[in-house]
Design a protein around this motif. Structure first.
Motif, PDB file in Angstrom:
ATOM      1  N   GLU A   1      51.425   5.752  77.462  1.00  0.00           N
ATOM      2  CA  GLU A   1      51.110   5.313  76.106  1.00  0.00           C
ATOM      3  C   GLU A   1      49.631   5.491  75.763  1.00  0.00           C
ATOM      4  O   GLU A   1      49.279   6.005  74.698  1.00  0.00           O
ATOM      5  CB  GLU A   1      51.513   3.834  75.964  1.00  0.00           C
ATOM      6  CG  GLU A   1      51.582   3.348  74.545  1.00  0.00           C
ATOM      7  CD  GLU A   1      52.188   1.960  74.459  1.00  0.00           C
ATOM      8  OE1 GLU A   1      52.440   1.508  73.344  1.00  0.00           O
ATOM      9  OE2 GLU A   1      52.399   1.329  75.511  1.00  0.00           O
TER      10      GLU A   1
ATOM     11  N   GLU B   1      48.712   9.285  75.539  1.00  0.00           N
ATOM     12  CA  GLU B   1      49.310   9.901  74.355  1.00  0.00           C
ATOM     13  C   GLU B   1      48.568   9.475  73.099  1.00  0.00           C
ATOM     14  O   GLU B   1      48.371  10.269  72.175  1.00  0.00           O
ATOM     15  CB  GLU B   1      50.792   9.521  74.253  1.00  0.00           C
ATOM     16  CG  GLU B   1      51.716  10.365  75.091  1.00  0.00           C
ATOM     17  CD  GLU B   1      51.778  11.816  74.616  1.00  0.00           C
ATOM     18  OE1 GLU B   1      51.627  12.061  73.402  1.00  0.00           O
ATOM     19  OE2 GLU B   1      51.959  12.692  75.468  1.00  0.00           O
ATOM     20  N   GLY B   2      48.147   8.205  73.062  1.00  0.00           N
ATOM     21  CA  GLY B   2      47.343   7.752  71.927  1.00  0.00           C
ATOM     22  C   GLY B   2      46.032   8.506  71.835  1.00  0.00           C
ATOM     23  O   GLY B   2      45.573   8.881  70.744  1.00  0.00           O
ATOM     24  N   SER B   3      45.426   8.778  72.997  1.00  0.00           N
ATOM     25  CA  SER B   3      44.186   9.556  73.014  1.00  0.00           C
ATOM     26  C   SER B   3      44.423  10.974  72.520  1.00  0.00           C
ATOM     27  O   SER B   3      43.609  11.539  71.773  1.00  0.00           O
ATOM     28  CB  SER B   3      43.614   9.578  74.433  1.00  0.00           C
ATOM     29  OG  SER B   3      43.353   8.277  74.896  1.00  0.00           O
ATOM     30  N   LEU B   4      45.532  11.585  72.936  1.00  0.00           N
ATOM     31  CA  LEU B   4      45.854  12.944  72.480  1.00  0.00           C
ATOM     32  C   LEU B   4      46.035  13.001  70.973  1.00  0.00           C
ATOM     33  O   LEU B   4      45.586  13.950  70.313  1.00  0.00           O
ATOM     34  CB  LEU B   4      47.129  13.439  73.169  1.00  0.00           C
ATOM     35  CG  LEU B   4      46.989  13.994  74.591  1.00  0.00           C
ATOM     36  CD1 LEU B   4      48.341  14.454  75.111  1.00  0.00           C
ATOM     37  CD2 LEU B   4      46.002  15.153  74.634  1.00  0.00           C
ATOM     38  N   MET B   5      46.723  12.006  70.409  1.00  0.00           N
ATOM     39  CA  MET B   5      46.917  11.990  68.962  1.00  0.00           C
ATOM     40  C   MET B   5      45.588  11.840  68.236  1.00  0.00           C
ATOM     41  O   MET B   5      45.342  12.483  67.206  1.00  0.00           O
ATOM     42  CB  MET B   5      47.851  10.839  68.577  1.00  0.00           C
ATOM     43  CG  MET B   5      49.276  10.997  69.084  1.00  0.00           C
ATOM     44  SD  MET B   5      50.046  12.546  68.550  1.00  0.00           S
ATOM     45  CE  MET B   5      50.034  12.313  66.776  1.00  0.00           C
ATOM     46  N   LEU B   6      44.709  10.987  68.775  1.00  0.00           N
ATOM     47  CA  LEU B   6      43.385  10.823  68.170  1.00  0.00           C
ATOM     48  C   LEU B   6      42.602  12.132  68.229  1.00  0.00           C
ATOM     49  O   LEU B   6      41.989  12.557  67.237  1.00  0.00           O
ATOM     50  CB  LEU B   6      42.625   9.709  68.904  1.00  0.00           C
ATOM     51  CG  LEU B   6      41.187   9.460  68.452  1.00  0.00           C
ATOM     52  CD1 LEU B   6      41.142   9.048  66.988  1.00  0.00           C
ATOM     53  CD2 LEU B   6      40.535   8.387  69.327  1.00  0.00           C
TER      54      LEU B   6
ATOM     55  N   SER C   1      43.810  15.127  68.413  1.00  0.00           N
ATOM     56  CA  SER C   1      44.435  16.090  67.489  1.00  0.00           C
ATOM     57  C   SER C   1      43.882  15.924  66.080  1.00  0.00           C
ATOM     58  O   SER C   1      43.562  16.903  65.402  1.00  0.00           O
ATOM     59  CB  SER C   1      45.951  15.906  67.486  1.00  0.00           C
ATOM     60  OG  SER C   1      46.488  16.103  68.769  1.00  0.00           O
ATOM     61  N   HIS C   2      43.760  14.674  65.622  1.00  0.00           N
ATOM     62  CA  HIS C   2      43.217  14.426  64.285  1.00  0.00           C
ATOM     63  C   HIS C   2      41.749  14.822  64.200  1.00  0.00           C
ATOM     64  O   HIS C   2      41.298  15.372  63.187  1.00  0.00           O
ATOM     65  CB  HIS C   2      43.396  12.941  63.935  1.00  0.00           C
ATOM     66  CG  HIS C   2      44.795  12.580  63.559  1.00  0.00           C
ATOM     67  ND1 HIS C   2      45.329  12.843  62.316  1.00  0.00           N
ATOM     68  CD2 HIS C   2      45.782  11.997  64.280  1.00  0.00           C
ATOM     69  CE1 HIS C   2      46.583  12.414  62.274  1.00  0.00           C
ATOM     70  NE2 HIS C   2      46.887  11.902  63.451  1.00  0.00           N
TER      71      HIS C   2
ATOM     72  N   VAL D   1      47.347  20.482  73.237  1.00  0.00           N
ATOM     73  CA  VAL D   1      48.106  19.263  73.528  1.00  0.00           C
ATOM     74  C   VAL D   1      49.268  19.573  74.463  1.00  0.00           C
ATOM     75  O   VAL D   1      49.541  18.827  75.422  1.00  0.00           O
ATOM     76  CB  VAL D   1      48.607  18.616  72.223  1.00  0.00           C
ATOM     77  CG1 VAL D   1      49.578  17.474  72.528  1.00  0.00           C
ATOM     78  CG2 VAL D   1      47.444  18.103  71.389  1.00  0.00           C
TER      79      VAL D   1
ATOM     80  N   ARG E   1      49.882  18.045  78.324  1.00  0.00           N
ATOM     81  CA  ARG E   1      51.098  17.356  78.773  1.00  0.00           C
ATOM     82  C   ARG E   1      51.711  18.059  79.983  1.00  0.00           C
ATOM     83  O   ARG E   1      52.187  17.412  80.920  1.00  0.00           O
ATOM     84  CB  ARG E   1      52.112  17.301  77.625  1.00  0.00           C
ATOM     85  CG  ARG E   1      51.731  16.316  76.523  1.00  0.00           C
ATOM     86  CD  ARG E   1      52.651  16.432  75.346  1.00  0.00           C
ATOM     87  NE  ARG E   1      52.325  15.443  74.310  1.00  0.00           N
ATOM     88  CZ  ARG E   1      52.593  15.603  73.019  1.00  0.00           C
ATOM     89  NH1 ARG E   1      53.186  16.732  72.602  1.00  0.00           N
ATOM     90  NH2 ARG E   1      52.266  14.676  72.155  1.00  0.00           N
TER      91      ARG E   1
ATOM     92  N   TYR F   1      48.330  15.454  82.080  1.00  0.00           N
ATOM     93  CA  TYR F   1      47.164  14.775  81.502  1.00  0.00           C
ATOM     94  C   TYR F   1      45.937  14.796  82.426  1.00  0.00           C
ATOM     95  O   TYR F   1      45.055  13.951  82.309  1.00  0.00           O
ATOM     96  CB  TYR F   1      47.506  13.303  81.169  1.00  0.00           C
ATOM     97  CG  TYR F   1      48.761  13.138  80.354  1.00  0.00           C
ATOM     98  CD1 TYR F   1      48.734  13.208  78.966  1.00  0.00           C
ATOM     99  CD2 TYR F   1      49.977  12.930  80.974  1.00  0.00           C
ATOM    100  CE1 TYR F   1      49.897  13.056  78.207  1.00  0.00           C
ATOM    101  CE2 TYR F   1      51.145  12.789  80.236  1.00  0.00           C
ATOM    102  CZ  TYR F   1      51.102  12.852  78.857  1.00  0.00           C
ATOM    103  OH  TYR F   1      52.245  12.715  78.129  1.00  0.00           O
TER     104      TYR F   1
END
Length: 653
Positions: free
Chosen positions: A523, A526-531, A533-534, A550, A554, A558
């Motif tokens: 979790e 994955e939150g870091s990856l989404m951040l 990405s933005h 990304v 994965r 990671y």
């Protein structure tokens, strides 16, 4: 002497643990196991205990904690919303049952004191067993379930005056009985005003200070102290300790600490209540019951028939359907746990003989033992008695579970599990969820979510939700040992199902994959990856390159996210989080007949996310929708605002 007492307690614990385990396997109430334990160790059989009086005294504290818990569940908004059924069907049921059983006892030759005790004990039903069975069957929010709950709610309220009156009629002569009752009424009113006035401003402030200390031990000790201290205050006024505990629970039932208080007091309540029911079982004379077994069976049949017919007729008088009236009668025809309390108190006060007390306990044991079967088959029996073969009670969750094929099983219905379920629902993908939090399951079932109470580490529970037919299993809780157990079971009984595991970080990633998980989602990473990405998107990096990076991260488990500077860890103060709550509108609710936009719920800090009506669910309902009875509103907000909004929906401003 000390060694003897220790040995007796050890033996009592061993017998109790063994019997509770056996009765659980047989799907019988633990109360019955404690009663049987009392019979075994009592004078009727082996007479193991020499310190029985001390155990009985400690067990009586269980009644105090039971009434405290009952007070916590006492909700003024709920009572007002259901007032027509509670003070209609519930009140009339208790009064009529009391009068009829009193008449039967008089004809049978009992004096008025004994007759009153028997009537009080038999007029009550088992709140614990009925609510538990209805919750597990998903029928708590059905019309007949709400009818049963309304009757139980008034019965629980009636327990308090019964516990007050019994010692009074035992200690007062027939001449000064009226003055004794009047004095008890005045004392009760004085104590009520005193505790309510002090408790309204003192107890919430006290628990605010205790909560700020963030000490679990201090919170638990304060809870116990409050329950016992309020009981001691009422005892000083010549009233029952249980009354004080009930008032304390009622005052704290409206606070934000309600669920924590209930959780803290439950272990002490259950253990002490177990001791109390053991002491009741010790008073049961097996020889008397063996000699009067045929009378006991006849007595049970008469009690079941009388209560069934009374509840059915009263419910019909209040314009309930035939099937619902019969079903409520079938659910509530047993004797309840408070019947044992009344019988034990009356025996102690000398109001009834040991023979009559044994008969009452025998009626309670037999009637409570068959209650789960009666509730599970109440719909079938009710339809037969009402001669309505076409009428079927709506039980959406049960029918969904039976028809599931190629579905998703969500293990853990916390925040992550609920988010997953919402997206599955949007895509019309069938799913079923498991969780071990009874409050969460009850809230979700009230919103007609396919959620069931059960531990996903048990084969029987997984099979009950069709694990063999599932195409995907999602483990949404972050516990390595539990996850490994679930993975092992899924691999054995659903070899073709894909397994997705949610975990906090990637510390146990390899272990989970080796155990058989098809995919592990850390979790935090994955939150870091989404951040990231933005960040890259807003920095002008092409979307294709972002997705590629990304995907590679994965694929590499990671590894590129490892290696960072750690600071001193600290815990921030927890803020109030928003949660979902289901509200079923009653016929007399204030909101019935109004449009959603007329209620101005957003101004009250809550949002209506969905509305369920006649089996259909409307997401983000239109503001001009007119609300109808039995509508289920799913509202979102922080706890205190949700409680205020619920009260507003039932009562108005």
């Amino acid at each position: 002497m000390e060694l003897t007492l220790f040995s007796e307690i050890l033996l009592l614990l061993a017998i109790s643990v063994g019997l509770v385990a056996i009765f659980r396997r047989l799907k019988l109430a633990p109360i019955l196991a404690y009663l049987v334990a009392g019979i075994i160790v009592g004078p009727s059989l082996f007479n193991f205990l020499s310190e029985a009086k001390e155990i009985s005294f400690v067990g009586e504290l269980g009644i105090v904690f039971l009434l405290f818990s009952l007070g916590l569940e006492f909700s003024f908004p709920r009572l007002i919303a259901m007032r027509q059924l509670v003070f209609g069907v519930g009140l009339v049921q208790v009064v009529v049952t009391l009068l009829i059983i009193l008449l039967v006892c008089f004809v049978s030759g009992y004096n008025w004191q004994s007759a009153l005790v028997v009537a009080c004990a038999l007029a009550l039903s088992s709140t614990a067993i009925v609510i538990k069975q209805l919750t597990e069957n998903g029928k708590l929010q059905s019309k007949r379930g709400q009818l049963a709950v309304s009757i139980l709610l008034f019965q629980d309220l009636a327990v308090v005056p019964m516990l007050i009156v019994i010692p009074i009629i035992a200690g007062a002569s027939q001449v000064n009985l009226a003055s004794s009752l009047l004095m008890a009424l005045l004392n009760g009113a004085l104590v009520f005003v005193l505790l309510i006035s002090v408790g309204k401003w003192l107890l919430p402030r006290l628990f605010n200070e205790i909560a700020q200390a963030r000490s679990d031990e201090l919170f638990v000790l304060t809870t116990i102290l409050v329950a016992l201290l309020t009981g001691a205050i009422t005892h000083l006024f010549g009233l029952s300790m249980a009354l004080g505990a009930f008032l304390a629970g009622m005052m704290l039932g409206e606070s934000q600490y309600k669920h924590q208080l209930e959780a803290d007091i439950r272990p002490f309540r259950d253990i002490l209540m177990g001791l109390f029911f053991i002491s009741v079982g010790m008073q049961l004379d097996i020889a008397i019951l063996a000699q009067s077994l045929h009378w006991l069976i006849l007595f049970v049949a008469i009690v079941l028939a009388i209560k069934l017919l009374i509840i059915q007729m009263i419910a019909r008088c209040f314009k309930q359907s035939k099937a619902d009236a019969w079903a409520a009668g079938i659910m509530l025809c047993q004797m309840g746990e408070f019947g044992f309390v009344i019988a034990a108190l009356a025996l102690e006060q000398g109001l009834i003989s040991k023979h009559l007390a044994s008969m009452l306990v025998g009626v309670g044991v037999i009637s409570m033992a068959i209650t789960p079967y009666l509730i599970n088959h109440s719909s079938r029996f009710a339809q037969f008695l009402a001669k309505q073969t076409e009428e079927q009670e709506q039980d959406a969750t049960e029918s969904q579970t039976e028809q599931l094929q190629e579905h998703v099983v969500i293990c853990g219905f916390g925040r992550v599990g609920q988010i997953v379920s919402r997206f599955l629902k949007l895509e019309s993908i069938p799913y079923v969820a498991l969780d071990v939090d009874p409050t969460r399951v009850q809230e979700a079932k009230a919103a007609y979510e396919p959620v069931h109470f059960g531990d996903s580490r048990k084969v029987e529970v997984l099979k009950a939700v069709g694990i063999e037919k599932a195409k995907l299993v999602i483990i949404a809780f972050d516990d390595l040992n539990k996850s490994l157990t679930v993975i092992d079971l899924v691999k054995k009984y659903a070899a073709n199902a894909k397994i997705l595991v949610r975990t906090g970080n990637d510390d146990n990633l390899e272990a989970l994959i080796e155990a058989g998980a098809d995919e592990v989602i850390p979790e935090t990473l994955e939150g870091s990856l989404m951040l990231v990405s933005h960040v890259m998107l807003h920095s002008g990096v092409p979307v294709k390159r972002i997705f590629g990076r990304v995907r590679r991260e994965r694929k590499n488990h990671y590894n590129g996210l490892h290696g960072f500077y750690r600071g001193d860890s600290y815990k921030q103060d927890e803020r109030e989080v928003e949660y979902l709550h289901a509200v079923t509108l009653t016929d007399n609710a204030f909101a019935v007949g109004l449009h959603l936009n007329e209620l101005d719920l957003p101004l009250r800090g809550v949002e209506v996310t969905a509305l369920r009506r006649d089996g259909k669910e409307y997401y983000n309902p239109e503001p001009d929708m007119e609300l109808q009875p039995q509508d289920v509103l799913i509202i979102l907000g922080v706890p205190r605002r949700v409680e205020r909004a619920e009260r507003f929906l039932f009562e108005g401003a």
